[in-house]
Design a protein around this motif. Structure first.
Motif, PDB file in Angstrom:
ATOM      1  N   ILE A   1       0.792  -1.313  -0.053  1.00  0.00           N
ATOM      2  CA  ILE A   1       0.020   0.051  -0.010  1.00  0.00           C
ATOM      3  C   ILE A   1       0.860   1.028   0.054  1.00  0.00           C
ATOM      4  CG2 ILE A   1      -1.603   1.504   1.478  1.00  0.00           C
ATOM      5  CD1 ILE A   1      -2.924  -1.287   2.212  1.00  0.00           C
ATOM      6  N   MET A   2       1.769   1.045   0.846  1.00  0.00           N
ATOM      7  CA  MET A   2       2.650   2.446   0.757  1.00  0.00           C
ATOM      8  C   MET A   2       3.604   2.589  -0.486  1.00  0.00           C
ATOM      9  SD  MET A   2       6.318   2.989   1.354  1.00  0.00           S
ATOM     10  CE  MET A   2       6.959   1.440   1.788  1.00  0.00           C
ATOM     11  N   LEU A   3       4.010   1.277  -0.919  1.00  0.00           N
ATOM     12  CA  LEU A   3       4.738   1.446  -2.068  1.00  0.00           C
ATOM     13  C   LEU A   3       4.234   1.923  -3.321  1.00  0.00           C
ATOM     14  CD1 LEU A   3       7.020  -2.013  -1.776  1.00  0.00           C
ATOM     15  CD2 LEU A   3       7.935   0.354  -1.394  1.00  0.00           C
ATOM     16  N   ILE A   4       2.913   1.627  -3.473  1.00  0.00           N
ATOM     17  CA  ILE A   4       2.068   2.025  -4.632  1.00  0.00           C
ATOM     18  C   ILE A   4       2.062   3.821  -4.587  1.00  0.00           C
ATOM     19  CG2 ILE A   4      -0.126   2.218  -5.666  1.00  0.00           C
ATOM     20  CD1 ILE A   4      -0.719  -0.768  -5.071  1.00  0.00           C
ATOM     21  N   GLY A   5       2.087   4.413  -3.528  1.00  0.00           N
ATOM     22  CA  GLY A   5       1.947   5.786  -3.435  1.00  0.00           C
ATOM     23  C   GLY A   5       3.138   6.188  -3.879  1.00  0.00           C
ATOM     24  N   LEU A   6       4.338   5.546  -3.147  1.00  0.00           N
ATOM     25  CA  LEU A   6       5.530   5.873  -3.632  1.00  0.00           C
ATOM     26  C   LEU A   6       6.024   5.603  -5.082  1.00  0.00           C
ATOM     27  CD1 LEU A   6       8.350   6.891  -2.731  1.00  0.00           C
ATOM     28  CD2 LEU A   6       8.950   4.329  -2.008  1.00  0.00           C
ATOM     29  N   GLN A   7       5.597   4.507  -5.769  1.00  0.00           N
ATOM     30  CA  GLN A   7       5.791   4.531  -6.915  1.00  0.00           C
ATOM     31  C   GLN A   7       5.038   5.593  -7.800  1.00  0.00           C
ATOM     32  OE1 GLN A   7       4.638   0.059  -6.571  1.00  0.00           O
ATOM     33  NE2 GLN A   7       6.260  -0.169  -8.307  1.00  0.00           N
ATOM     34  N   ALA A   8       4.049   5.868  -7.724  1.00  0.00           N
ATOM     35  CA  ALA A   8       3.277   6.909  -8.555  1.00  0.00           C
ATOM     36  C   ALA A   8       4.041   8.165  -8.470  1.00  0.00           C
ATOM     37  CB  ALA A   8       1.921   7.174  -7.741  1.00  0.00           C
ATOM     38  N   ILE A   9       4.827   8.726  -7.300  1.00  0.00           N
ATOM     39  CA  ILE A   9       5.637   9.705  -7.444  1.00  0.00           C
ATOM     40  C   ILE A   9       7.119   9.508  -8.038  1.00  0.00           C
ATOM     41  CG2 ILE A   9       4.300  10.669  -5.432  1.00  0.00           C
ATOM     42  CD1 ILE A   9       6.679  10.271  -3.599  1.00  0.00           C
ATOM     43  N   ASP A  10       7.309   8.483  -7.760  1.00  0.00           N
ATOM     44  CA  ASP A  10       8.713   7.933  -8.520  1.00  0.00           C
ATOM     45  C   ASP A  10       8.787   7.877  -9.953  1.00  0.00           C
ATOM     46  OD1 ASP A  10      10.477   7.782  -6.442  1.00  0.00           O
ATOM     47  OD2 ASP A  10      10.706   5.584  -6.111  1.00  0.00           O
ATOM     48  N   LEU A  11       7.691   7.593 -10.236  1.00  0.00           N
ATOM     49  CA  LEU A  11       7.539   7.189 -11.730  1.00  0.00           C
ATOM     50  C   LEU A  11       6.782   8.230 -12.394  1.00  0.00           C
ATOM     51  CD1 LEU A  11       6.800   3.311 -11.684  1.00  0.00           C
ATOM     52  CD2 LEU A  11       8.985   4.481 -12.002  1.00  0.00           C
ATOM     53  N   SER A  12       6.633   9.631 -11.848  1.00  0.00           N
ATOM     54  CA  SER A  12       5.967  10.506 -12.797  1.00  0.00           C
ATOM     55  C   SER A  12       7.027  11.876 -12.622  1.00  0.00           C
ATOM     56  CB  SER A  12       4.981  11.038 -11.919  1.00  0.00           C
ATOM     57  OG  SER A  12       3.850   9.787 -11.868  1.00  0.00           O
ATOM     58  N   PRO A  13       6.782  12.704 -13.457  1.00  0.00           N
ATOM     59  CA  PRO A  13       7.765  13.867 -13.298  1.00  0.00           C
ATOM     60  C   PRO A  13       7.320  14.650 -12.022  1.00  0.00           C
ATOM     61  CG  PRO A  13       6.622  13.900 -15.540  1.00  0.00           C
ATOM     62  CD  PRO A  13       6.143  12.651 -14.926  1.00  0.00           C
ATOM     63  N   LYS A  14       8.160  15.443 -11.561  1.00  0.00           N
ATOM     64  CA  LYS A  14       8.225  16.037 -10.266  1.00  0.00           C
ATOM     65  C   LYS A  14       6.875  16.741 -10.051  1.00  0.00           C
ATOM     66  CE  LYS A  14      11.897  16.864  -7.785  1.00  0.00           C
ATOM     67  NZ  LYS A  14      13.143  17.476  -7.337  1.00  0.00           N
ATOM     68  N   TYR A  15       6.634  17.528 -11.164  1.00  0.00           N
ATOM     69  CA  TYR A  15       5.596  18.520 -10.947  1.00  0.00           C
ATOM     70  C   TYR A  15       4.129  17.820 -11.019  1.00  0.00           C
ATOM     71  CZ  TYR A  15       5.092  18.144 -16.094  1.00  0.00           C
ATOM     72  OH  TYR A  15       4.945  17.869 -17.306  1.00  0.00           O
ATOM     73  N   VAL A  16       4.089  16.566 -11.420  1.00  0.00           N
ATOM     74  CA  VAL A  16       2.650  15.928 -11.351  1.00  0.00           C
ATOM     75  C   VAL A  16       2.677  14.695 -10.369  1.00  0.00           C
ATOM     76  CG1 VAL A  16       2.088  16.760 -13.730  1.00  0.00           C
ATOM     77  CG2 VAL A  16       3.240  14.487 -13.223  1.00  0.00           C
ATOM     78  N   ALA A  17       3.684  14.619  -9.579  1.00  0.00           N
ATOM     79  CA  ALA A  17       3.814  13.656  -8.638  1.00  0.00           C
ATOM     80  C   ALA A  17       2.431  13.279  -7.539  1.00  0.00           C
ATOM     81  CB  ALA A  17       5.161  13.699  -7.678  1.00  0.00           C
ATOM     82  N   GLY A  18       2.080  14.645  -7.190  1.00  0.00           N
ATOM     83  CA  GLY A  18       0.567  14.602  -6.362  1.00  0.00           C
ATOM     84  C   GLY A  18      -0.580  14.137  -6.814  1.00  0.00           C
ATOM     85  N   THR A  19      -0.631  14.481  -8.309  1.00  0.00           N
ATOM     86  CA  THR A  19      -1.709  14.064  -9.116  1.00  0.00           C
ATOM     87  C   THR A  19      -1.739  12.513  -9.344  1.00  0.00           C
ATOM     88  OG1 THR A  19      -1.773  16.338 -10.000  1.00  0.00           O
ATOM     89  CG2 THR A  19      -2.929  14.654 -11.364  1.00  0.00           C
ATOM     90  N   ALA A  20      -0.460  12.160  -9.725  1.00  0.00           N
ATOM     91  CA  ALA A  20      -0.510  10.506  -9.748  1.00  0.00           C
ATOM     92  C   ALA A  20      -0.785  10.084  -8.834  1.00  0.00           C
ATOM     93  CB  ALA A  20       0.816  10.340 -10.683  1.00  0.00           C
TER      94      ALA A  20
END
Length: 477
Positions: A388-407
């Motif tokens: 559960i924790m990793l999925i949120g982390l992967q979403a911000i890891d695998l997105s450009p920094k400026y859209v990390a929160g949206t992903a």
């Protein structure tokens, strides 16, 4: 393009359009000798700010279950009314976690997180001190829906702070520590509610201290978070964290992407991004596992197996949540140190462990001692919270920094709106109409689906990591 150049342009563009709430632009660079000590001080400060601040949200997220017995016993709300009010905040939170994330990506985290916490506290104070709110299920549910919307202002700015202040190779450990804030907040919130009811309730039917006392504490925490949080290093004259630690992001954007509209950002980086969509789908299944086991622990132990009384069932519930802290920390460490930033590998490992443990929990004879059930419940809790924790982390890891929160917000939207629903309504229907064997077999199937989705995510993540390594190597030559 150089990291510093792109990060600076990102801050300038992303700070437009939100007025005083906008993300701050870069400040005059500090002298070289001040960079390291300033970074050390403020990395600690901002982390404590988002940890304490996010824990504060859990003091006041949904205190209805804590007072449900009082509400029902004194006929203040019926069982159906309690369910409607409690679900209103969860449904709203799932929506808000996504939509508020879009704002958060362009907002100043120093303002955004404390503001959301303070507004949520105000909603809890209104519930406690305006009798007309709790006199109507519709009004109560509406106010709790608004409370849930403000609750969605906690995770996104925390994720924004993490990606700006901590680089890729250390985020697994840092995010796992930060993720335990919700366990800490829930525990403290429960203790505050219990103390409030015991010390300040004017009668047996007075449930309001469980709302106003945690809300007052949350307001204090909002002030502390404001003092500790800073949005990004560049706003303090520091270089980007990727440059400071020589640790580039897995995914970098470009100037044209930074200038995109919100709609274009969602379309290009969320809705049409296969890896983000797969992470969102995986989140549905891991949330279904999380609540599919957690919500039914008391009933399984007491009504099905007749192993203990209601108190014993609640103990199992508490063990599940408590073990999550250890499991989350371990998973973050494993993803950083053992899998070297390949989050999918750690996620798949923990999912396999979850499936095996659920199977043993299912097959354990009813004649087995209660402590064996408690051990397995603890193991399931420890294992499932890692993915559960990793999925949120992967979403911000695998997105450009400026859209990390949206992903990350998009994955949370799926987790809460679909995963939690499957775990409550879906599992309940399975238990009633198909029995526990079919229910457990279905949960094992859910593990398999989540694992398969993580395989595809893992392949993409490997490719991204190879490209990032190649770029790092060429930059040093």
């Amino acid at each position: 393009m150089a990291i510093a150049d792109f990060s600076e342009r990102t801050l300038i563009v992303s700070s437009q359009g939100l007025g005083w709430l906008s993300a701050p632009g870069p400040a005059t660079p500090l002298p070289q000798e001040k960079i390291a000590p300033t970074y050390r001080t403020w990395r600690f400060n901002v982390f404590m700010g988002i940890f304490i601040g996010y824990a504060g949200f859990y003091l006041i997220r949904n205190n209805i279950p804590l007072v449900s017995a009082v509400l029902e016993k004194h006929d203040l709300l019926g069982a159906a009314g309690i369910g409607i009010v409690a679900n209103a905040v969860l449904f709203s939170y799932g929506l808000s976690k996504f939509f508020m994330a879009m704002l958060s990506d362009r907002a100043n985290a120093r303002y955004f997180l404390p503001l959301g916490l303070a507004l949520s506290a105000v909603m809890n104070l209104l519930i406690a001190f305006i009798p007309a709110i709790s006199a109507s299920v519709a009004i109560f549910a509406t106010v709790m829906f608004i409370n849930g919307w403000f609750q969605g202002m906690g995770w996104p700015p925390s994720g924004r702070v993490v990606v700006h202040w901590f680089s890729t190779s250390e985020r697994g450990t840092l995010m796992s520590i930060w993720n335990t804030a919700h366990n800490v907040g829930a525990a403290v919130g429960g203790a505050l509610a219990a103390w409030g009811l015991q010390a300040f309730a004017t009668s047996e039917a007075d449930w309001t201290p469980a709302f106003w006392l945690p809300a007052i504490v949350a307001l204090v925490i909002a002030a502390v978070a404001y003092l500790l949080i800073r949005d990004n290093p560049q706003s303090m004259g520091l270089p980007p964290v990727e440059e400071y630690r020589n640790d580039p992001d897995k995914v970098e954007g470009n100037d044209n992407e930074v200038k995109e509209s919100w709609f274009a950002t969602i379309k290009n980086h969320v809705l049409t991004n296969p890896v983000v969509v797969m992470l969102a789908l995986a989140n549905v299944f891991v949330y279904a596992l999380r609540y599919g086991v957690l919500n039914w622990i008391p009933i399984y132990l007491t009504n099905e197996l007749h192993k203990t009384n209601v108190t014993g069932g609640i103990i199992g519930f508490m063990l599940y949540e408590g073990a999550a802290i250890v499991g989350t920390l371990l998973c973050g460490w494993v993803s950083d140190k053992v899998f070297k930033g390949w989050r999918s590998g750690a996620g798949m490992l923990f999912l396999v462990g979850t499936g095996v443990t659920i199977f043993v929990y299912w097959q354990l004879p009813a004649t087995a001692p209660l402590w064996m059930f408690y051990v397995l419940i603890s193991l399931i809790g420890a294992l499932i919270y890692g993915p559960i924790m990793l999925i949120g982390l992967q979403a911000i890891d695998l997105s450009p920094k400026y859209v990390a929160g949206t992903a990350a917000g998009f994955t949370g939207l799926f987790g809460y709106l679909l995963g939690a629903t499957l775990a409550s309504t879906g599992v309940g229907l399975l238990i009633d109409y198909a029995g526990w064997d079919v229910t457990f077999a279905t949960l094992i199937g859910v593990v398999v689906v989540a694992f398969v989705l993580m395989i595809f995510v893992g392949k993409y993540e490997r490719d991204v990591m190879r490209k990032a390594d190649a770029a790092r190597t060429s930059a040093t030559q």
